[in-house]
Design an enzyme around this catalytic site. Sequence first.
Site, PDB file in Angstrom:
ATOM      1  N   GLU A   1       0.878  -1.163   0.000  1.00 23.86           N
ATOM      2  CA  GLU A   1       0.000   0.000   0.000  1.00 23.86           C
ATOM      3  C   GLU A   1       0.919   1.217   0.000  1.00 23.86           C
ATOM      4  O   GLU A   1       1.750   1.366   0.887  1.00 23.86           O
ATOM      5  CB  GLU A   1      -0.836  -0.079   1.284  1.00 23.86           C
TER       6      GLU A   1
ATOM      7  N   ASP B   1      -4.636  10.003   9.838  1.00 22.73           N
ATOM      8  CA  ASP B   1      -3.339   9.426  10.180  1.00 22.73           C
ATOM      9  C   ASP B   1      -2.743  10.004  11.450  1.00 22.73           C
ATOM     10  O   ASP B   1      -2.891  11.187  11.745  1.00 22.73           O
ATOM     11  CB  ASP B   1      -2.351   9.634   9.019  1.00 22.73           C
TER      12      ASP B   1
ATOM     13  N   TYR C   1     -11.000  -3.661   4.262  1.00 22.66           N
ATOM     14  CA  TYR C   1     -10.041  -3.155   5.249  1.00 22.66           C
ATOM     15  C   TYR C   1     -10.802  -2.978   6.555  1.00 22.66           C
ATOM     16  O   TYR C   1     -11.634  -2.075   6.679  1.00 22.66           O
ATOM     17  CB  TYR C   1      -9.492  -1.815   4.752  1.00 22.66           C
TER      18      TYR C   1
END
Lengths: 404, 263
Positions: free
Chosen positions: B51, B62, B175
């Site tokens: 990824e 993040d 995911y």
Amino acid sequence: MLTKKNIVTKNKPGRFGEFGGQYIPETLMHEVTKLAAAYEHYRQDPKFQAELKDLLDNYANRPSLLYHAKKMSADLGGAQIYFKREDLNHTGSHKINNVLGQVLLAKKMGKTRVIAETGAGQHGVATATVAALMGMECEIFMGEVDTKRQALNVYRMELLGAKVHSITTGTGTLKDAVNAAMQEWSRRTADTHYVIGSVMGPAPFPAMVADFQSVISQEIKQQLLAETGKLPDAVVACVGGGSNAMGAFYHFISEPTVRLIGCEAAGKGVNTKQHAATVERGSTGIFHGMKSLFLQNDDGQIDQVYSISAGLDYPGIGPQHADLAATKRAEYVGITDDEAVSAFEYIAREEGIIAAIESCHAVAYVRKLAPTMRPDQIIVCNLSGRGDKDVAAIARYRGKKIYD
Amino acid sequence: MTKIKPEEMLTNAFSNDHKALIGFVTAGDPSFEKSVSEILTLAQAGTDIIEIGIPFSDPVADGPVIQAADLRAFAAGMTTERVFDLVAAVRQKSQVPLALLVYLNNVFKYGYERFFKRCEELQIGGLIIPDLPAEERPEVLPFAQKYGCALIPLVAPTSGQRIPKVVAGASGFVYAVSSMGVTGTRQQIQTNLKQMIAEIRQATDLPIAVGFGIHTPAQAAEIATVADGVIVGSAIVKLIAENDSAVSAKLDDYVQQLKTAIN
């Protein structure tokens, strides 16, 4: 020609034309969906609305005055100028209108903790205040640069029992504070509501905050009709994210004779890199949960923006403003730091009002606009906040050594 | 032989008797050349899917480790176009299945059509877009489908009844986000992953990989008992940040440890 019919457009839920939407991580979708449903319910609940009105009237000091600035009107020699005195609200700005609504809603949803971002500190102070009143835990996220230029407001929030986090990422300003608050919310949603301070973020925030701020234009309309029997010819307000402007525009959007003018921060000039003039220089993008206009580069990286005013120092604008700009229902103009500071001094000397440097961006445009209009015409300018917080910074701008 | 779509390269990286290891790096961290070599090292060491993150100015999903990597990538002059150049350089030497981690604004500004076309040319199997929930997916999906690129759905601990909607019509893999909050290593994963994965399996046949917070081989091994794959991001990025000349050997060793742990 604008008519009532063609300016009231049908939108998809959460959209204003192509703008708006819910561009947020899946982690937050459950909570935001719950919030939208709760808001839809309480919006139509007369008991909730009565509770909110009681808080607005008896705690926040509403209705705020609509003040005819006769001396300034005479000095500028054109239109009659009225100031909507949101600076006289409890906590000193329009921010309390939205915060009372959202924290009351959060309480109904069973939340025990609120978090918020703040730029100038006005929204942080309002959130800390209402959290104290309603017995909720409160944490405020503020860019490090802003904690310095608005040090007094940091201490105010702490006095009110809030924990203030100084954010050092990025430019250490409002955008970074929003990032940090969103991240914190994605960590902890079960007991926590994120009180977004402007008409931005994912749906339902832009429409919900606009509803809570719409009391401003509702009062303007009533007060001005009672005093003059007329609608204003123009409504002028400063725009960062755009909540005070949306509140001031709201009930006039469907009145085609009323010009709506938002004043953006042109900082050191729109031809420099140091400004926050989103409508004038931005382009469509997707950030902070919404599709709207942003200052960004060709790759979609968000620009580092600048304004003397911490409250306007933001690279985006609420999606409804983006739509009002795209449909040309509202006009957006840039006001530089110099013009805003000059207006700060002018309104102090002319009317004895120390207004927030944010609001002085609107005052600066009124100084340009009024002389071009007739004495029987009316401008309403929204004084969104008081300027005590800015006095030390303005002194420094003028080279005086004063520390707060 | 019929050519397989790039998105099928992702699905095929998983199999019943083989748990997939998915590794993450930020494109251009700390430089274009080093980044290419990191990716090739990860691939040679047996990472099943890589990824690649396109750096973003405001990576709201993040944590600090990937935020810092994004800043290093910008300092090295990364742009969206350079990221595609970087993938092209990888493709000259490796056919490892690839996915991009990208915030929606970067795709939007590049132009959906143009972005997905580039993905097809470079055989990029899927995009992981943290700020594109199911509600907004219809805006992007036609372009993704046209070029055979998966929009990898993210399922969060709070998804619950949303799961069928989140995975409906998805391709590539799912995911599963192990924890609330942002990316970054965690001492402990609190979510009941077994139940969450069972709920996802009810709604889709796609393989399920778990990410967010995984850094030790022991954690990876535990997750591999319930999931089809394990995603390791911040731990790899940290390893790259802390090692310069020895980075290849360290990456190789770390990947071996993780691979052994999950299979």
